[in-house]
Write an enzyme that holds these catalytic residues in place. Structure first.
Site, PDB file in Angstrom:
ATOM      1  N   ILE A  75       0.841  -1.204   0.000  1.00 34.94           N
ATOM      2  CA  ILE A  75       0.000   0.000   0.000  1.00 34.94           C
ATOM      3  C   ILE A  75       0.875   1.252   0.000  1.00 34.94           C
ATOM      4  O   ILE A  75       2.018   1.235   0.453  1.00 34.94           O
ATOM      5  CB  ILE A  75      -0.945   0.022   1.218  1.00 34.94           C
ATOM      6  N   ASN A  89       0.749  -6.572   7.851  1.00 31.87           N
ATOM      7  CA  ASN A  89       2.050  -5.913   7.680  1.00 31.87           C
ATOM      8  C   ASN A  89       1.854  -4.504   7.136  1.00 31.87           C
ATOM      9  O   ASN A  89       1.238  -4.318   6.091  1.00 31.87           O
ATOM     10  CB  ASN A  89       2.922  -6.732   6.724  1.00 31.87           C
ATOM     11  N   ILE A 138       3.677  -2.458   5.542  1.00 29.40           N
ATOM     12  CA  ILE A 138       4.202  -2.124   4.219  1.00 29.40           C
ATOM     13  C   ILE A 138       3.689  -3.087   3.134  1.00 29.40           C
ATOM     14  O   ILE A 138       4.106  -2.996   1.983  1.00 29.40           O
ATOM     15  CB  ILE A 138       5.749  -2.087   4.189  1.00 29.40           C
ATOM     16  N   GLU A 139       2.812  -3.985   3.512  1.00 30.53           N
ATOM     17  CA  GLU A 139       2.194  -4.865   2.520  1.00 30.53           C
ATOM     18  C   GLU A 139       0.718  -4.479   2.352  1.00 30.53           C
ATOM     19  O   GLU A 139       0.398  -3.574   1.589  1.00 30.53           O
ATOM     20  CB  GLU A 139       2.383  -6.330   2.920  1.00 30.53           C
ATOM     21  N   MET A 140      -0.185  -5.105   3.086  1.00 31.32           N
ATOM     22  CA  MET A 140      -1.610  -4.793   2.939  1.00 31.32           C
ATOM     23  C   MET A 140      -2.112  -3.857   4.034  1.00 31.32           C
ATOM     24  O   MET A 140      -3.142  -3.197   3.864  1.00 31.32           O
ATOM     25  CB  MET A 140      -2.411  -6.093   2.892  1.00 31.32           C
TER      26      MET A 140
END
Length: 317
Positions: free
Chosen positions: A76, A116, A118-120
Site C-alpha cells: 500500500i 504488515n 508495508i504490505e496490505m
C-alpha cells in the site's frame, strides 16, 4: 576448503544413495473445492488491503510462477518490500511458510501480509466490514461456513485455495515415474551434476527444497546487507537466537524457470547466474560454463502443469 567440500558432498552421497532424493508431486491433493473457489476470489480481492489497492495476487502472480516477477513487490502507498516474494505454487508442501519460517503453515501465514504495514496494512475487522457489504460474499460464506464471514473463515478459504495450487506432471516427475525418455541426454547430465555437486543436500523431497533452513555462503563467505535486519537476518528475527542469524528457508525449485529474479534478495536476475552463485557460495567450486548450462536445462524440466483450479477458471472465462 577442498576437504570441507569433499566431506560435504560425500555426506550427501552417502545419505541419499539408497533412494532417489526427489519425489514426484502427486496428481491430486485433498482440499474443499467449494471453499477453494471462495478463497480464489478473496486471493484477488484488493479489499483485503487498507486502501483497496493491493491483493494477495498483486505479489503472487498466478499466471506466471506464483511469485512477484520483480526483485521486491509493492504494498500500500507504493511502499517497497524488503524480501523477494516467494512462489505460492506448491506452498502446501513447505515445512514452514515465509522465508524466516515465521508461519508454521498456510493458514497461519495469511495474517502476516494482511497486517504488515508495508504490505496490505489492514486488520480483519475492517476487512470483515467491507465483505459484509457485498451480497455475493455473504452468500458464498453462508454456503461454506456456519459462522459466516469472520477471521477464521477468511483464512480457511484462502488456505483451501492455496492448497489447490499444485503443479504436478513436470517432465522430471514423468522421468521419476518411469518415463526415461522424458529427459534429454543433456538434461539428465544436468541432474547428475546437480546430485554430484551436493545440491540435493538442500534441494530434495517433493518440493525440491522448502524443508530446511540454510545460510547463504556455506563454503564461500557471503557479505550480508546489515542496513535492514528484516532483510538479511532471516530466522533470527523469529527466534532471536544468535545461531539462527542469516538462516533462511531453502526455496523450492519447482517451476524455477518462471520465478526470476532469484535469492531471498532477488539479486540474481537469471537462472544461470543463480546456479553460478550457488555453486560458488554453497558448493565451493568455480562454475564450469558447460556444466552450469546443463544444470539450468535440468532445472527447466521442473516446470509442472497449471493448477487445475486455475485451468477451470481460465476455461470459464
Amino acid at each position: 576448503m577442498r576437504i570441507i567440500q569433499a566431506i560435504f558432498i560425500a555426506t550427501v552421497c552417502i545419505t541419499y544413495s539408497i533412494a532417489e532424493v526427489i519425489t514426484p508431486i502427486p496428481f491430486k491433493i485433498e482440499y474443499d473445492k467449494s471453499k477453494a473457489v471462495l478463497g480464489k476470489k478473496l486471493f484477488s480481492d484488493t479489499r483485503l488491503s487498507k486502501d483497496d489497492t493491493v491483493s494477495c495476487a498483486s505479489c503472487h502472480i498466478l499466471q506466471s510462477g506464483g511469485d512477484g516477477d520483480m526483485q521486491y513487490s509493492f504494498g500500500i502507498d507504493g511502499q517497497i518490500g524488503v524480501l523477494n516474494s516467494p512462489t505460492v505454487l506448491n506452498a502446501v508442501f513447505n515445512f514452514s511458510q515465509m522465508m524466516d519460517g515465521a508461519a508454521k503453515d498456510l493458514n497461519n501465514q495469511i495474517h502476516f501480509p494482511i497486517t504488515n504495514p508495508i504490505e496490505m496494512g489492514t486488520n480483519y475487522e475492517d476487512i470483515i466490514s467491507k465483505l459484509k457489504k457485498d451480497k455475493e460474499y455473504q452468500d458464498l460464506f453462508k454456503k461454506n461456513y456456519d459462522q459466516g464471514i469472520n477471521k477464521e473463515s477468511i483464512n480457511d478459504a484462502i488456505t483451501q485455495f492455496q492448497s489447490a495450487l499444485i503443479t504436478p506432471n513436470s517432465r522430471f516427475d514423468q522421468y521419476l515415474r518411469g518415463d526415461k525418455s522424458a529427459l534429454s541426454e543433456e538434461e539428465l547430465e544436468g541432474f547428475n551434476l546437480f546430485k554430484k555437486n551436493g545440491c540435493t543436500a538442500c534441494h530434495n523431497g517433493v518440493n525440491i527444497g522448502s524443508n530446511l533452513y540454510q545460510r547463504v555462503g556455506i563454503l564461500k563467505p557471503y557479505v550480508h546487507d546489515e542496513s535492514d535486519t528484516t532483510h538479511e537476518l532471516g530466522r533470527y528475527n523469529v527466534t532471536k537466537k544468535e545461531h539462527d542469524k542469516y538462516l533462511i528457508k531453502v526455496p523450492t525449485l519447482r517451476n524455477i524457470e518462471l520465478t526470476a529474479p532469484y535469492l531471498h534478495n532477488g539479486k540474481m536476475k537469471t537462472l544461470k547466474s543463480a546456479v553460478d552463485f550457488m555453486l560458488r557460495y554453497q558448493v565451493g567450486i568455480k562454475p564450469d560454463n558447460e556444466d552450469t548450462q546443463k544444470i539450468v536445462k535440468f532445472l527447466k524440466t521442473l516446470t509442472g502443469d497449471t493448477p487445475h483450479i486455475l485451468r477451470q477458471y481460465n476455461e470459464k472465462k
